[in-house]
Design a protein around this motif. Structure first.
Motif, mmCIF file in Angstrom:
data_model
loop_
_atom_site.group_PDB
_atom_site.id
_atom_site.type_symbol
_atom_site.label_atom_id
_atom_site.label_comp_id
_atom_site.label_asym_id
_atom_site.label_seq_id
_atom_site.Cartn_x
_atom_site.Cartn_y
_atom_site.Cartn_z
ATOM 1 N N GLN A 160 15.114 -17.582 58.648
ATOM 2 C CA GLN A 160 16.574 -17.652 58.589
ATOM 3 C C GLN A 160 17.072 -18.872 59.352
ATOM 4 N N PHE A 161 18.273 -19.314 58.980
ATOM 5 C CA PHE A 161 18.886 -20.457 59.637
ATOM 6 C C PHE A 161 19.813 -20.007 60.753
ATOM 7 N N VAL A 162 19.768 -20.737 61.861
ATOM 8 C CA VAL A 162 20.666 -20.511 62.991
ATOM 9 C C VAL A 162 21.204 -21.868 63.436
ATOM 10 N N GLU A 163 22.383 -21.839 63.984
ATOM 11 C CA GLU A 163 22.992 -23.068 64.471
ATOM 12 C C GLU A 163 22.504 -23.362 65.885
ATOM 13 N N THR A 164 22.198 -24.614 66.145
ATOM 14 C CA THR A 164 21.837 -25.091 67.475
ATOM 15 C C THR A 164 22.795 -26.235 67.819
ATOM 16 N N PRO A 165 22.769 -26.723 69.040
ATOM 17 C CA PRO A 165 23.655 -27.848 69.378
ATOM 18 C C PRO A 165 23.432 -29.080 68.493
ATOM 19 N N THR A 166 22.273 -29.192 67.875
ATOM 20 C CA THR A 166 21.993 -30.344 67.024
ATOM 21 C C THR A 166 22.135 -30.050 65.530
ATOM 22 N N GLY A 167 22.548 -28.839 65.166
ATOM 23 C CA GLY A 167 22.754 -28.505 63.763
ATOM 24 C C GLY A 167 21.959 -27.281 63.349
#
Length: 113
Positions: free
Chosen positions: A102-109
């Motif tokens: 799954q995709f999660v948001e991080t400070p870099t995208g």
């Protein structure tokens, strides 16, 4: 008197329909996450990983985010904290529990787990 009886008969039906609707949303969300169209953002809301996601996925995200916003506000009011704080803490937990792939948001995208 008739109205009260009718309401008491319809209440279980209404509850059942609500539960089915929530289950459909949950199934659709799981499918959208598995397809890499939707991910969890750091602000506690869902985001579109692919901005050109189908309109039904966009509508699902909008609907779930509205439900989340209402719940964050309810919890915040109950505990005397800002809704943004509730959302941020929830995001930390949900992102930490995101399933592999799954995709999660991080400070870099967006990052795929």
């Amino acid at each position: 008197m008739k109205n009260k009886k009718l309401l008491s008969l319809l209440a279980p039906l209404f509850l059942g329909l609500c539960l089915v609707t929530m289950s459909v949303n949950a199934a659709d969300l799981a499918t959208a996450k598995s397809a890499g169209l939707v991910g969890e953002q750091m602000n506690g809301f869902l985001g579109l990983v692919k901005p050109d996601a189908p309109s039904d996925v966009q509508a699902l995200v909008k609907s779930i985010n509205a439900q989340r916003q209402a719940e964050y506000q309810r919890i915040a009011a109950k505990n005397g904290v800002p809704a943004e704080e509730v959302a941020r803490l929830t995001a930390q937990k949900v992102i930490g529990q995101a399933a592999s792939g799954q995709f999660v948001e991080t400070p870099t995208g967006w990052t795929q787990r």
